[in-house]
Design an enzyme around this catalytic site. Structure first.
Site: not given
Ligand code: GLN
Length: 483
Positions: A76, A151, A175
Site C-alpha cells: 500500500k 482505504s 481499511s
Molecule cells: N473508513 C474509515 C475512515 O475513513 C477507515 C479508514 C481506514 O481504516 N484507514 O476513516
C-alpha cells in the site's frame, strides 16, 4: 500461474517448478495488461522486482528456503520504500521519494518477498471507497461500476483480480477488512502494536495498524508472519513473542465458543447479508463451534467517537505537510502564511481538508472536553464491552459491512453516509483488538464478508477459524469474470 496462492507459490518454488523471476515476469505483464481497467497501482517497480526475484532465486539455489522467499507482493502506498515514490494517494506527496524503508517493507524484503509496486489508496487512508485518491478511483474487479472499498482498495482490487497473490494494507477503522469483504478476500487487522508502524505514514496513530490482504487465511498467516514483531523504532510496538501462525491453522474448532452480538443485526443491515452470516454460523457449528448470543451495548456510540478521535489525530499528524518540512509547495508564495495556506490548499483533497478542520475544531480550547475527551471515554466503554464479552466467548462473529460494495460516486455527496458503513469495523480499532474478514457469499454478484474478532494477540485463533471455514466452503476460491 497467476491463480496460485502464496502457499502454492512457495511449494512451486521449493519444488523448482518455476523460478521467482519467471513468475514475476508473468505477473508484471498481467498488471500492465489488466490494471488500466482497475487503477489499482500508483507505481510499478519492475526493475526492483526483477532484481529481488533474481536474488531470491539465487538464495534458493544456495539452499535457503522460506515461504516468502521469491513471493511477489505489493505495498500500500503509505509504506515508505527507499528511493521509490510513497504518495499516500495524495498530490501532497506526489514527488516524495522515501529516504528509508518502513520496518514492514524491510522485514518482507529480508524474507525474500518481491515488490511489484505500490498500490492505490484513499488519500492519507481516509475513506471507505478508494475514491478520494489523487490518482483516481479504483474499480472493483467483481463489477467495474462499483467501488472496491477503502482505504486499501488498490491492494484489494489487485489481489482479487489475480494480479498478484497478496499485498500489505493498513486498517485505522476497517481499511483492511472492509475492502477484503467488498472484493472476496481474506484480510487481517492485527492487535494494535503487533506490526510496526515505523515508516508507515500516519493517519490516526492510536488506531493505525498494518496487516495482510490475501485470498486465503493460509496466505494471511504467511504474510503476517513476515510483518509482525517488536520494533524498537516504534514506541507503541509491543514486545510479545510472535507465534508460528501457520502451525495453528489445523486446530479443531470443537467446543470453540462464538459470540454473536445482538446489536449487529439491527435495521441498518442488508437482510441478504444477515442471511449469509447465519449460513456461516451454521457452517462453523457443523465444525463443532458453540454459538452464544452476546451484547455490545456501547456499539451505537462508536462511529461518532471514531469520527472525532481519528480526525483529531489526523489534524495533528498532517500538520507536517506544510510545503516546508514535507510535501507540495505552491508557486511564488507572497509570505509564509500564503505559503502554508496555498501549499496545503493545493496539496490536500477535499476529504482530507474536511477531516483536518473537524479534528482541529475538536481539539481546540473550549471544545476539547465536549468532543475529544468524551470520545475517549466512549472508547474505553467500547473496550470494556469487548472485555466483558471475551470472558464468555473465544471469538466474536458478525458481518464486516452492513451493505455490499456501492456504485462509484454513490456516496460522494454525503460523507456521513460513507462513515456509517464503518459501523462493524471501527470498534476493533477503538479497542485495539485483532479482526479478520473472510468471504461468506454473494449478493447481486458482489462479495460479502463475515468478520471475526478475537482477544489481544489471538491472531492465530482468527486464522485458525478462517482456515477451517475455508477448508469447508469455496466462496474464497471464486474468481471475478474477466480476471
Ligand atoms: N473508513 C474509515 C475512515 O475513513 C477507515 C479508514 C481506514 O481504516 N484507514 O476513516
Amino acid at each position: 500461474m497467476h491463480q496460485m496462492t502464496l502457499a502454492e507459490i512457495a511449494r512451486g518454488l521449493a519444488d523448482k517448478k518455476f523460478s521467482s523471476e519467471e513468475l514475476t515476469k508473468v505477473l508484471l505483464a498481467r498488471i500492465t495488461q489488466l490494471d488500466p481497467q482497475l487503477n489499482s497501482f500508483i507505481s510499478l517497480t519492475e526493475e526492483l522486482a526483477l532484481e529481488q526475484a533474481k536474488a531470491a532465486d539465487a538464495r534458493r539455489a544456495n539452499g535457503e528456503s522460506g515461504p516468502l522467499l521469491g513471493a511477489p507482493i505489493a505495498h500500500k502506498d503509505l509504506f515508505c520504500t527507499q528511493g521509490i515514490r510513497t504518495s499516500c494517494g495524495s498530490k501532497m506527496l506526489d514527488n516524495f521519494k522515501a529516504p528509508y524503508d518502513a520496518t514492514v517493507v524491510a522485514k518482507l524484503a529480508a524474507a525474500g518477498a518481491v515488490t511489484l509496486g505500490k498500490t492505490n489508496m484513499d488519500e492519507f487512508a481516509m475513506g471507505s471507497a478508494n475514491e478520494s485518491s489523487w490518482y483516481g478511483a479504483v474499480k472493483n474487479p467483481w463489477n467495474l461500476e462499483h467501488v472496491p472499498g477503502g482505504s486499501s482498495g488498490g491492494s484489494a482490487a489487485a489481489v482479487a483480480a489475480r494480479l498478484l497473490p497478496a499485498a500489505t494494507a493498513t486498517d485505522t477503522g476497517g481499511s483492511i477488512r472492509q475492502p477484503a469483504a467488498f472484493t472476496n478476500l481474506t484480510g487481517l487487522k492485527p492487535t494494535y502494536g503487533r506490526v510496526s508502524r515505523w515508516g508507515m505514514i500516519a493517519y490516526a496513530s492510536s488506531l493505525d495498524q498494518g496487516g495482510p490482504l490475501a485470498r486465503t487465511a493460509e496466505d494471511c498467516a504467511i504474510l503476517l508472519q513476515g510483518m509482525a514483531g517488536f520494533d524498537q523504532n516504534d514506541s507503541t510496538s509491543i514486545d510479545e513473542p510472535v507465534p508460528d501462525y501457520s502451525a495453528s491453522l489445523g486446530d479443531s474448532l470443537q467446543g470453540l465458543r462464538i459470540g454473536v452480538p445482538k446489536e449487529y443485526f439491527s435495521a441498518g443491515l442488508d437482510p441478504r447479508i444477515a442471511e449469509l452470516i447465519q449460513n456461516s454460523i451454521k457452517e462453523l457449528q457443523k465444525l463443532g463451534a458453540v454459538i452464544k448470543e452476546i451484547s455490545l451495548p456501547n456499539m451505537q456510540h462508536a462511529i461518532p467517537a471514531y469520527y472525532v478521535i481519528a480526525p483529531a489525530e489526523a489534524s495533528s499528524n498532517l500538520s507536517r505537510f506544510d510545503g516546508v518540512r514535507f510535501g507540495h509547495r505552491c508557486e511564488q508564495p507572497k509570505d509564509l502564511i500564503d505559503l502554508y495556506k496555498r501549499s496545503r490548499g493545493e496539496g490536500f483533497g477535499p476529504e482530507v481538508q474536511r477531516r483536518i478542520m473537524v479534528g482541529a475544531y475538536a481539539l481546540s480550547a473550549g471544545y476539547y472536553d465536549a468532543y475529544y475527551l468524551k470520545a475517549q471515554k466512549i472508547r474505553r466503554l467500547v473496550k470494556n464491552d469487548f472485555m466483558a464479552a471475551f470472558n464468555e466467548v473465544d471469538i466474536i462473529l458478525g458481518p464486516t459491512t452492513p451493505n455490499p460494495a456501492w456504485k462509484l460516486g454513490a456516496k460522494n455527496s454525503d460523507p456521513v453516509a460513507a462513515y456509517l458503513e464503518d459501523v462493524y469495523t471501527i470498534t476493533a480499532n477503538l479497542a485495539g483488538l485483532p479482526g479478520l474478514s473472510m468471504p461468506a457469499g454473494f449478493v447481486d454478484g458482489l462479495p460479502v464478508g463475515v468478520q471475526l474478532l478475537a482477544p489481544y494477540f489471538q491472531e492465530g485463533r482468527l486464522l485458525n477459524v478462517a482456515h477451517q471455514y475455508q477448508l469447508n466452503t469455496d466462496w474464497h476460491t471464486r474468481t471475478p469474470t474477466g480476471f
